[in-house]
Design an enzyme around this catalytic site. Sequence first.
Site, mmCIF file in Angstrom:
data_model
loop_
_atom_site.group_PDB
_atom_site.id
_atom_site.type_symbol
_atom_site.label_atom_id
_atom_site.label_comp_id
_atom_site.label_asym_id
_atom_site.label_seq_id
_atom_site.Cartn_x
_atom_site.Cartn_y
_atom_site.Cartn_z
ATOM 1 N N GLU A 141 -3.951 -1.631 0.213
ATOM 2 C CA GLU A 141 -3.298 -2.396 -0.582
ATOM 3 C C GLU A 141 -1.960 -2.671 -0.128
ATOM 4 O O GLU A 141 -1.128 -1.642 -0.272
ATOM 5 C CB GLU A 141 -3.427 -1.780 -1.961
ATOM 6 N N ASP B 207 -3.837 3.372 -1.493
ATOM 7 C CA ASP B 207 -3.033 2.829 -2.247
ATOM 8 C C ASP B 207 -1.692 2.373 -1.840
ATOM 9 O O ASP B 207 -1.110 3.240 -0.952
ATOM 10 C CB ASP B 207 -2.913 3.919 -3.365
#
Length: 529
Positions: free
Chosen positions: A272, A207
């Site tokens: 990401e 993330d």
Amino acid sequence: MTQSASGRPWWASAVFYQIYPRSYADGNGDGTGDLPGVLARLDHLAELGVDAIWLSPFYRSPMADGGYDVADPCDVDPIFGTLADFDALLAAAHERSIKVTIDIVPNHFSVEHPWFRAVLAGDRDTPERARFVIRPGRGADGSQPPNNWPSQFGGPAWSRLPDGDWYLHLFAPEQPDLDWTNPDVPAEFERIERFWLDRGVDGFRVDVAHSMAKEPGLPDMPPEVLDSVLASHDTMPLVTDVRWDREGVHAYHRLMRRVLDSYPGERMAVGEAWVADAQRLARYVRPDELNLTFNFELVQAPWGAEEFRAAIERSLAAMAGVGAPCTWVLDNHDVDRAATRYGGGARGIARARAAALMQLSLPGAAYLYNGDELGLANVDLPDDALRDPTWENSGHTVRGRDGERVPLPWSGVAPPYGFSTSVDTWLPMPAGWASSTVEAQRADPASTLTLFRETLRLRRSTPELAQPGVAFVEAPPGCLAYRRGALTVVLNAGDEPAPMPAGEVVLASGPLPAGPTPQLPPDTAVWLR
């Protein structure tokens, strides 16, 4: 690292399917999706033909940001089930030859994590304090934030502690940022990695992989940069935005990669990373860093042949420079669904189907988001149903990401469409989805589900699609065309029918008119041989 029989690791060309657990399937009837629900619906994914799943967070969390505010990264939140449920899901997926990857959230913890609770309860000398980005305030009484950085979710990126100092949160106030220069932090994330790798997971989605390193000194943004940042919400970060993509982040990804490579079975990580351009993105997948990184070029590109071609060319060139495969993305839980971005209604669905044929014909890995295979669009939810922290933090000016997170319809003609036995689902499901359910589409040869199943079957069985390289060819105005070996892919993004190249139609995203001169309708893509 070991390699598959083809000489390339499995993840280099895999089709991953993102499961947002709250919205996939509810196994216990409380209106919220959970791990038993995923287990019960695994055969849908086996029939679809995906290679791997990515599970969004299912960890213990107060759910201030959909589980990305993690309170215990090595346990399952009771709303999703138990560790035993996770182990059962992992085993069942592997029995179906489906790999399992999970989120790891290294930028921040929850305010309910034991480390931050110790900060709130302890004095300034508690060791946990040094594991977060905490600074004294500005002004004579320290009542002003340490700098002028905004939060990605609206408002300032700083909140004040009871002792008067301030902690950084690039996202919600419930998500205090970790300080990766403190050795306790990378050591903890190695422990977290190993905990899940030892259980048998095949990899991680990292993330906000571009945020873990902070600019030394935490300087103010110049006023003109701050104005541009505030005006560029939901676009790629500016190079001048010092909150993101700092040089130090790459050392942290190398640490993660070394842990992955110490395990057998081609374990992997995908980042990401929202960064300014494809060249900067490629730095995240240099040979000793992450294995893959999401390429958001197609997400950002408006509907259009020239725009798609430019995005593909930029991406392929940048990744070739570091020897990494591209990772193509059209949708996820943070962006409007493609059918909505491309205009909504029947036209938006037609365009999303065509874009999927383009995405799934390109070399490299591809990520689908749960509901893509059903042609779902965003749902316009009532204000009182919104859960995304952006809604509150923006003073009810930005509606947030709930519209793309509505639970999936499985069967029946009315909510909850087989998602749950409870009509009171965690986000309300709309009327009018009877024809969108898995059950309805499974029996329809023209459905989006049927199209996705056939596309993934052909992707697996077409040798040309396993090879690198894209050769663009001349195309009519408004069209994009390229060859993958003997296969030609054509997408008509214009407003008029276009002449179609000669060849056998292998696959089409929509109906093709009969006639002596083959024509490709607008908002349609074909694979030709």
